[in-house]
Design a protein around this motif. Sequence first.
Motif, PDB file in Angstrom:
ATOM      1  N   ARG A  77       0.801  -1.124   0.321  1.00  0.00           N
ATOM      2  CA  ARG A  77      -0.184  -0.052  -0.189  1.00  0.00           C
ATOM      3  C   ARG A  77       0.873   1.224  -0.011  1.00  0.00           C
ATOM      4  NH1 ARG A  77      -5.164   1.423   0.901  1.00  0.00           N
ATOM      5  NH2 ARG A  77      -5.561   3.503   2.154  1.00  0.00           N
ATOM      6  N   ASN A  78       1.969   1.307   0.780  1.00  0.00           N
ATOM      7  CA  ASN A  78       2.779   2.370   0.940  1.00  0.00           C
ATOM      8  C   ASN A  78       3.408   2.329  -0.410  1.00  0.00           C
ATOM      9  OD1 ASN A  78       4.248   4.403   1.899  1.00  0.00           O
ATOM     10  ND2 ASN A  78       5.715   3.367   3.148  1.00  0.00           N
ATOM     11  N   MET A  79       4.058   1.508  -1.059  1.00  0.00           N
ATOM     12  CA  MET A  79       4.728   1.556  -2.236  1.00  0.00           C
ATOM     13  C   MET A  79       3.788   2.197  -3.472  1.00  0.00           C
ATOM     14  SD  MET A  79       7.911   0.915  -1.906  1.00  0.00           S
ATOM     15  CE  MET A  79       8.419   0.648  -3.757  1.00  0.00           C
ATOM     16  N   ALA A  80       2.422   1.877  -3.547  1.00  0.00           N
ATOM     17  CA  ALA A  80       1.501   2.229  -4.446  1.00  0.00           C
ATOM     18  C   ALA A  80       1.393   3.615  -4.162  1.00  0.00           C
ATOM     19  CB  ALA A  80       0.293   1.467  -4.342  1.00  0.00           C
ATOM     20  N   THR A  81       1.180   3.877  -3.024  1.00  0.00           N
ATOM     21  CA  THR A  81       1.045   5.620  -2.549  1.00  0.00           C
ATOM     22  C   THR A  81       2.081   6.474  -3.114  1.00  0.00           C
ATOM     23  OG1 THR A  81      -0.269   5.055  -0.702  1.00  0.00           O
ATOM     24  CG2 THR A  81       0.734   7.373  -0.886  1.00  0.00           C
ATOM     25  N   LEU A  82       3.541   5.889  -2.964  1.00  0.00           N
ATOM     26  CA  LEU A  82       4.534   6.457  -3.581  1.00  0.00           C
ATOM     27  C   LEU A  82       4.762   6.579  -5.060  1.00  0.00           C
ATOM     28  CD1 LEU A  82       7.410   5.261  -1.112  1.00  0.00           C
ATOM     29  CD2 LEU A  82       6.554   7.392  -1.111  1.00  0.00           C
ATOM     30  N   ARG A  83       4.111   5.358  -5.612  1.00  0.00           N
ATOM     31  CA  ARG A  83       4.012   5.638  -7.278  1.00  0.00           C
ATOM     32  C   ARG A  83       3.105   6.527  -7.683  1.00  0.00           C
ATOM     33  NH1 ARG A  83       6.779   5.097 -11.794  1.00  0.00           N
ATOM     34  NH2 ARG A  83       5.350   4.053 -13.474  1.00  0.00           N
ATOM     35  N   GLU A  84       2.027   6.685  -6.845  1.00  0.00           N
ATOM     36  CA  GLU A  84       0.892   7.708  -7.213  1.00  0.00           C
ATOM     37  C   GLU A  84       1.623   9.161  -7.204  1.00  0.00           C
ATOM     38  OE1 GLU A  84      -2.282   6.809  -5.026  1.00  0.00           O
ATOM     39  OE2 GLU A  84      -2.842   5.149  -5.894  1.00  0.00           O
ATOM     40  N   ILE A  85       2.313   9.512  -6.087  1.00  0.00           N
ATOM     41  CA  ILE A  85       2.757  10.524  -5.844  1.00  0.00           C
ATOM     42  C   ILE A  85       3.787  11.037  -6.921  1.00  0.00           C
ATOM     43  CG2 ILE A  85       4.067  12.112  -4.355  1.00  0.00           C
ATOM     44  CD1 ILE A  85       2.768  10.597  -2.023  1.00  0.00           C
ATOM     45  N   GLU A  86       4.601   9.962  -7.363  1.00  0.00           N
ATOM     46  CA  GLU A  86       5.699  10.155  -8.381  1.00  0.00           C
ATOM     47  C   GLU A  86       4.999  10.597  -9.622  1.00  0.00           C
ATOM     48  OE1 GLU A  86       9.625   7.820  -9.941  1.00  0.00           O
ATOM     49  OE2 GLU A  86       8.096   6.774  -8.734  1.00  0.00           O
TER      50      GLU A  86
ATOM     51  N   MET B 155       2.811  23.259  -5.192  1.00  0.00           N
ATOM     52  CA  MET B 155       2.388  22.016  -5.354  1.00  0.00           C
ATOM     53  C   MET B 155       3.671  21.081  -5.634  1.00  0.00           C
ATOM     54  SD  MET B 155      -0.512  20.284  -7.646  1.00  0.00           S
ATOM     55  CE  MET B 155      -1.912  21.490  -6.985  1.00  0.00           C
ATOM     56  N   ILE B 156       4.453  21.293  -6.235  1.00  0.00           N
ATOM     57  CA  ILE B 156       5.558  20.365  -6.388  1.00  0.00           C
ATOM     58  C   ILE B 156       6.356  20.342  -5.245  1.00  0.00           C
ATOM     59  CG2 ILE B 156       7.964  20.283  -7.481  1.00  0.00           C
ATOM     60  CD1 ILE B 156       6.564  21.409 -10.086  1.00  0.00           C
ATOM     61  N   GLY B 157       6.670  21.378  -4.178  1.00  0.00           N
ATOM     62  CA  GLY B 157       7.187  21.326  -3.260  1.00  0.00           C
ATOM     63  C   GLY B 157       6.541  20.450  -2.011  1.00  0.00           C
ATOM     64  N   LYS B 158       5.356  20.593  -1.973  1.00  0.00           N
ATOM     65  CA  LYS B 158       4.503  19.998  -1.210  1.00  0.00           C
ATOM     66  C   LYS B 158       4.404  18.326  -1.543  1.00  0.00           C
ATOM     67  CE  LYS B 158       1.322  23.613   0.074  1.00  0.00           C
ATOM     68  NZ  LYS B 158      -0.141  24.175  -0.069  1.00  0.00           N
ATOM     69  N   LEU B 159       4.376  17.947  -2.868  1.00  0.00           N
ATOM     70  CA  LEU B 159       4.254  16.766  -3.281  1.00  0.00           C
ATOM     71  C   LEU B 159       5.556  16.033  -2.974  1.00  0.00           C
ATOM     72  CD1 LEU B 159       2.154  16.745  -6.417  1.00  0.00           C
ATOM     73  CD2 LEU B 159       1.599  15.721  -4.137  1.00  0.00           C
ATOM     74  N   GLN B 160       6.886  16.761  -3.161  1.00  0.00           N
ATOM     75  CA  GLN B 160       8.135  16.194  -3.051  1.00  0.00           C
ATOM     76  C   GLN B 160       8.437  16.156  -1.625  1.00  0.00           C
ATOM     77  OE1 GLN B 160      10.413  15.973  -6.008  1.00  0.00           O
ATOM     78  NE2 GLN B 160      11.328  14.478  -4.200  1.00  0.00           N
ATOM     79  N   MET B 161       7.849  16.979  -0.704  1.00  0.00           N
ATOM     80  CA  MET B 161       8.027  16.578   0.865  1.00  0.00           C
ATOM     81  C   MET B 161       7.239  15.325   1.255  1.00  0.00           C
ATOM     82  SD  MET B 161       7.429  19.072   4.018  1.00  0.00           S
ATOM     83  CE  MET B 161       8.580  20.468   3.368  1.00  0.00           C
ATOM     84  N   GLN B 162       5.996  15.099   0.574  1.00  0.00           N
ATOM     85  CA  GLN B 162       5.413  14.049   0.883  1.00  0.00           C
ATOM     86  C   GLN B 162       5.863  12.989   0.348  1.00  0.00           C
ATOM     87  OE1 GLN B 162       1.291  14.518  -0.669  1.00  0.00           O
ATOM     88  NE2 GLN B 162       0.527  12.571   0.302  1.00  0.00           N
ATOM     89  N   TYR B 163       6.370  12.898  -1.058  1.00  0.00           N
ATOM     90  CA  TYR B 163       7.192  11.645  -1.474  1.00  0.00           C
ATOM     91  C   TYR B 163       8.235  11.409  -0.735  1.00  0.00           C
ATOM     92  CZ  TYR B 163       9.559   8.962  -4.853  1.00  0.00           C
ATOM     93  OH  TYR B 163      10.552   7.959  -5.379  1.00  0.00           O
ATOM     94  N   ASN B 164       9.004  12.367  -0.210  1.00  0.00           N
ATOM     95  CA  ASN B 164       9.995  11.906   0.429  1.00  0.00           C
ATOM     96  C   ASN B 164       9.963  11.309   2.311  1.00  0.00           C
ATOM     97  OD1 ASN B 164      11.898  13.098  -1.314  1.00  0.00           O
ATOM     98  ND2 ASN B 164      12.235  15.066  -0.352  1.00  0.00           N
ATOM     99  N   ARG B 165       8.922  11.978   2.652  1.00  0.00           N
ATOM    100  CA  ARG B 165       8.610  11.461   3.830  1.00  0.00           C
ATOM    101  C   ARG B 165       8.186   9.791   3.814  1.00  0.00           C
ATOM    102  NH1 ARG B 165       4.821  16.374   6.581  1.00  0.00           N
ATOM    103  NH2 ARG B 165       7.114  17.659   7.029  1.00  0.00           N
ATOM    104  N   GLY B 166       7.106   9.668   2.605  1.00  0.00           N
ATOM    105  CA  GLY B 166       6.766   8.275   2.381  1.00  0.00           C
ATOM    106  C   GLY B 166       7.973   7.417   2.062  1.00  0.00           C
ATOM    107  N   ARG B 167       8.869   7.879   1.366  1.00  0.00           N
ATOM    108  CA  ARG B 167       9.959   6.815   0.866  1.00  0.00           C
ATOM    109  C   ARG B 167      10.964   6.607   2.061  1.00  0.00           C
ATOM    110  NH1 ARG B 167      15.130   7.855  -1.352  1.00  0.00           N
ATOM    111  NH2 ARG B 167      15.723   6.230  -2.897  1.00  0.00           N
ATOM    112  N   GLN B 168      10.940   7.748   2.933  1.00  0.00           N
ATOM    113  CA  GLN B 168      11.554   7.314   4.096  1.00  0.00           C
ATOM    114  C   GLN B 168      11.092   6.313   5.163  1.00  0.00           C
ATOM    115  OE1 GLN B 168      12.692  10.984   6.250  1.00  0.00           O
ATOM    116  NE2 GLN B 168      13.920  10.019   7.610  1.00  0.00           N
TER     117      GLN B 168
END
Length: 296
Positions: free
Chosen positions: A24-33, A266-279
């Motif tokens: 589920r976490n990987m799918a979310t990261l893929r969507e954010i990417e 929006m790119i800044g917020k999504l990048q932060m969200q992606y980094n947190r999820g990846r971490q």
Amino acid sequence: MLARRTLGRIASQPPVGAAPAGARNMATLREIELRLKSVRNIEKITKSMKMIASTKLAKAQRAMQAGKQYGVANSEVFQNAPAEEPAKRKLFIVISSDKGLCGGIHSSVTKATRRTFADKEAGIDADSPIMVIGDKSKAQLSRALPKNLVMTFNQIGRDIPTFADAAGVADLIIKSGVKYDGIAIVYNKFVSAISYEAAIMEVQTEDVLKSAPGFKAYEMEDDVTKDLAEFSLANAIYATLVESHACEQSARRNAMDNASKNATDMIGKLQMQYNRGRQAAITNELVDIITGASAL
């Protein structure tokens, strides 16, 4: 003790065919990417459109300054030929554009037209005809005042409007056979590079010019007054067309600038969200590895 550990491991493993715990976490990261990629593409487009609109705005402002001289000449003529009574059945010429992504320039002239029709003190007939230059305001007025719409024009002002465009529109208006005793051109008035407002320019008809005391003082043939009325209408349309075009380019530049800023945020917020999820995903994998190593 060994048997209990083995049974505990078997019970904690997911059933055959089930998704792993981090799926589920990987799918979310893929969507954010994917979303990040699409927003970056949109940002490139809006920045390019802003640069193009900035270049066109400079040309449009120069054309507007030259076109205003036509409007000044018209106003001097009409000051010496005022109408004895205000016109009730006016022809409204609404000037907008065929293109979008330029703020509210279309809705501003549409709202100004609707306010004029709704204003009882103005004394405008409810069946006064409306002609529209531009597909955007045509779509809006066809819903608001469908019975008043008699003629529309498009493909005008794709580039900087010329006097030939205005003369062609004026010729079609005169040949249309629509009955009116006054003309009102609704357009966007250029205030500054970041603002504009809806305005109405009054144009006198041939009958008003003939009955004006200033014109009666001179002996002129009917053809002269007719030609002057047609030329004045073309002048007014040209002056308002170039000013509306400048407003369109200014509004598009501002709209694309705001869109680019929103995309950057929006790119800044999504990048932060992606980094947190990846971490978080990496941390979970490390925990699983360390737990497995400790168990062995």
